[in-house]
Motif scaffolding. Structure first.
Motif, PDB file in Angstrom:
ATOM      1  N   THR A 235      12.452   1.704  -3.995  1.00 44.35           N
ATOM      2  CA  THR A 235      13.580   1.595  -3.069  1.00 44.35           C
ATOM      3  C   THR A 235      13.476   2.631  -1.960  1.00 44.35           C
ATOM      4  N   LEU A 236      13.082   3.826  -2.326  1.00 45.61           N
ATOM      5  CA  LEU A 236      12.942   4.896  -1.336  1.00 45.61           C
ATOM      6  C   LEU A 236      11.863   4.559  -0.313  1.00 45.61           C
ATOM      7  N   VAL A 237      10.722   4.079  -0.784  1.00 46.52           N
ATOM      8  CA  VAL A 237       9.591   3.802   0.098  1.00 46.52           C
ATOM      9  C   VAL A 237       9.804   2.533   0.926  1.00 46.52           C
ATOM     10  N   GLU A 238      10.301   1.494   0.294  1.00 43.45           N
ATOM     11  CA  GLU A 238      10.459   0.210   0.976  1.00 43.45           C
ATOM     12  C   GLU A 238      11.807   0.060   1.676  1.00 43.45           C
ATOM     13  N   GLY A 239      12.772   0.880   1.310  1.00 47.27           N
ATOM     14  CA  GLY A 239      14.106   0.745   1.883  1.00 47.27           C
ATOM     15  C   GLY A 239      14.956  -0.165   1.025  1.00 47.27           C
ATOM     16  N   GLU A 240      16.231  -0.140   1.280  1.00 45.72           N
ATOM     17  CA  GLU A 240      17.168  -0.975   0.522  1.00 45.72           C
ATOM     18  C   GLU A 240      16.867  -2.445   0.765  1.00 45.72           C
ATOM     19  N   ARG A 241      17.060  -3.236  -0.259  1.00 46.00           N
ATOM     20  CA  ARG A 241      16.851  -4.685  -0.165  1.00 46.00           C
ATOM     21  C   ARG A 241      17.949  -5.300   0.693  1.00 46.00           C
ATOM     22  N   LYS A 242      17.541  -6.153   1.575  1.00 44.84           N
ATOM     23  CA  LYS A 242      18.508  -6.837   2.432  1.00 44.84           C
ATOM     24  C   LYS A 242      18.969  -8.113   1.756  1.00 44.84           C
ATOM     25  N   ASP A 243      20.263  -8.363   1.860  1.00 46.71           N
ATOM     26  CA  ASP A 243      20.785  -9.614   1.315  1.00 46.71           C
ATOM     27  C   ASP A 243      20.320 -10.768   2.179  1.00 46.71           C
TER      28      ASP A 243
ATOM     29  N   PRO B  36       9.714  14.313 -14.296  1.00 48.18           N
ATOM     30  CA  PRO B  36       9.179  12.950 -14.178  1.00 48.18           C
ATOM     31  C   PRO B  36      10.006  11.893 -14.922  1.00 48.18           C
ATOM     32  N   TRP B  37      10.625  12.270 -16.028  1.00 51.00           N
ATOM     33  CA  TRP B  37      11.429  11.303 -16.789  1.00 51.00           C
ATOM     34  C   TRP B  37      12.739  10.966 -16.083  1.00 51.00           C
ATOM     35  N   GLN B  38      13.098  11.719 -15.063  1.00 52.35           N
ATOM     36  CA  GLN B  38      14.330  11.476 -14.314  1.00 52.35           C
ATOM     37  C   GLN B  38      14.117  10.574 -13.103  1.00 52.35           C
ATOM     38  N   ILE B  39      12.880  10.217 -12.819  1.00 53.99           N
ATOM     39  CA  ILE B  39      12.558   9.440 -11.620  1.00 53.99           C
ATOM     40  C   ILE B  39      12.094   8.048 -12.042  1.00 53.99           C
ATOM     41  N   THR B  40      12.895   7.034 -11.744  1.00 46.36           N
ATOM     42  CA  THR B  40      12.508   5.665 -12.103  1.00 46.36           C
ATOM     43  C   THR B  40      11.586   5.083 -11.038  1.00 46.36           C
ATOM     44  N   LEU B  41      10.793   4.113 -11.459  1.00 43.27           N
ATOM     45  CA  LEU B  41       9.919   3.443 -10.494  1.00 43.27           C
ATOM     46  C   LEU B  41      10.759   2.674  -9.478  1.00 43.27           C
ATOM     47  N   LEU B  42      11.922   2.187  -9.897  1.00 43.48           N
ATOM     48  CA  LEU B  42      12.818   1.509  -8.963  1.00 43.48           C
ATOM     49  C   LEU B  42      13.279   2.457  -7.859  1.00 43.48           C
ATOM     50  N   GLU B  43      13.582   3.687  -8.223  1.00 37.97           N
ATOM     51  CA  GLU B  43      13.994   4.677  -7.223  1.00 37.97           C
ATOM     52  C   GLU B  43      12.875   4.910  -6.202  1.00 37.97           C
ATOM     53  N   ILE B  44      11.655   4.989  -6.682  1.00 39.57           N
ATOM     54  CA  ILE B  44      10.514   5.228  -5.793  1.00 39.57           C
ATOM     55  C   ILE B  44      10.311   4.033  -4.864  1.00 39.57           C
TER      56      ILE B  44
ATOM     57  N   LEU C  40       9.173  11.420   0.864  1.00 41.78           N
ATOM     58  CA  LEU C  40       9.538  11.827  -0.490  1.00 41.78           C
ATOM     59  C   LEU C  40      10.249  13.182  -0.484  1.00 41.78           C
ATOM     60  N   ARG C  41       9.832  14.067   0.397  1.00 40.59           N
ATOM     61  CA  ARG C  41      10.475  15.379   0.510  1.00 40.59           C
ATOM     62  C   ARG C  41      11.883  15.241   1.069  1.00 40.59           C
ATOM     63  N   ARG C  42      12.025  14.451   2.117  1.00 43.17           N
ATOM     64  CA  ARG C  42      13.356  14.244   2.716  1.00 43.17           C
ATOM     65  C   ARG C  42      14.334  13.610   1.722  1.00 43.17           C
ATOM     66  N   ALA C  43      13.808  12.772   0.847  1.00 41.02           N
ATOM     67  CA  ALA C  43      14.652  12.097  -0.144  1.00 41.02           C
ATOM     68  C   ALA C  43      14.952  12.987  -1.352  1.00 41.02           C
ATOM     69  N   GLY C  44      14.292  14.135  -1.434  1.00 42.43           N
ATOM     70  CA  GLY C  44      14.563  15.068  -2.522  1.00 42.43           C
ATOM     71  C   GLY C  44      13.770  14.823  -3.794  1.00 42.43           C
ATOM     72  N   LEU C  45      12.731  13.987  -3.724  1.00 43.86           N
ATOM     73  CA  LEU C  45      11.899  13.760  -4.919  1.00 43.86           C
ATOM     74  C   LEU C  45      10.855  14.860  -5.097  1.00 43.86           C
TER      75      LEU C  45
ATOM     76  N   SER D 226       0.838  -1.202   0.000  1.00 44.08           N
ATOM     77  CA  SER D 226       0.000   0.000   0.000  1.00 44.08           C
ATOM     78  C   SER D 226       0.868   1.244   0.000  1.00 44.08           C
ATOM     79  N   LYS D 227       1.947   1.193   0.743  1.00 40.34           N
ATOM     80  CA  LYS D 227       2.840   2.347   0.855  1.00 40.34           C
ATOM     81  C   LYS D 227       3.417   2.721  -0.518  1.00 40.34           C
ATOM     82  N   VAL D 228       3.881   1.729  -1.273  1.00 40.43           N
ATOM     83  CA  VAL D 228       4.434   1.987  -2.607  1.00 40.43           C
ATOM     84  C   VAL D 228       3.325   2.454  -3.546  1.00 40.43           C
ATOM     85  N   GLU D 229       2.174   1.790  -3.493  1.00 41.30           N
ATOM     86  CA  GLU D 229       1.063   2.181  -4.361  1.00 41.30           C
ATOM     87  C   GLU D 229       0.650   3.625  -4.096  1.00 41.30           C
ATOM     88  N   TYR D 230       0.501   4.012  -2.845  1.00 38.91           N
ATOM     89  CA  TYR D 230       0.115   5.380  -2.509  1.00 38.91           C
ATOM     90  C   TYR D 230       1.182   6.384  -2.942  1.00 38.91           C
ATOM     91  N   ALA D 231       2.444   6.038  -2.777  1.00 40.04           N
ATOM     92  CA  ALA D 231       3.531   6.930  -3.205  1.00 40.04           C
ATOM     93  C   ALA D 231       3.477   7.127  -4.715  1.00 40.04           C
TER      94      ALA D 231
END
Length: 151
Positions: free
Chosen positions: A90-98, A80-88, A58-63, A13-18
């Motif tokens: 990753t920003l919302v969910e956090g970095e992937r843990k190994d 908008p063309w400079q912002i990938t969905l992966l960036e969004i 999103l503001r703290r991350a500079g988007l 939901s967090k990613v969808e809302y973002a």
């Protein structure tokens, strides 16, 4: 099981809302005026308290940038063309843990994890290939098509 009805990766939901909030900001970009939270929630079914938290992240991350005052609100900080969905994501969910190394590593477990890693890599590639601009353009194209009527 029908594989077309099965999803391996869930959209939180967090990613969808973002994504929905950023899509509204992208739609509003040409107007060059900030969009308020109430305008966003009027256009998208996002709970206002949740939206506030997302917009802060999103503001703290500079988007996005926020503007105060009677004509205040939010605007995209980049095109908008400079912002990938992966960036969004990753920003919302956090970095992937190994993956934690397994105490009992076996050939079979290693094979299963290798396939999962391939699936994850494919997902990352797709999200990296789409931008907020792509999402906006696809939305506009579908809106122009209008409703479909079937007889």
């Amino acid at each position: 099981m029908n594989s077309q009805n099965y999803t391996l990766l869930d959209l939180s939901s967090k990613v969808e809302y973002a994504l929905l909030a950023l899509l509204e900001l992208a739609s509003n970009k040409e107007k060059k005026t900030p969009l308020t939270m109430s305008e966003m929630t009027a256009k998208q079914p996002i709970p206002e308290r949740y939206l506030e938290q997302i917009l802060t992240s999103l503001r703290r991350a500079g988007l996005i940038q926020s503007h105060r005052g009677s004509r205040g609100g939010f605007v995209l900080a980049r095109e908008p063309w400079q912002i990938t969905l992966l960036e969004i994501v990753t920003l919302v969910e956090g970095e992937r843990k190994d993956r934690e190394p397994s105490v009992t590593s076996t050939l079979e477990r290693d094979l299963v994890h290798e396939i999962w890693e391939q699936a994850n890599t494919a997902c990352i590639k797709v999200l990296h290939s789409y931008t907020l601009q792509d999402l906006y353009q696809q939305r506009q194209a579908r809106l122009q098509q209008g409703p479909m009527y079937y007889i």
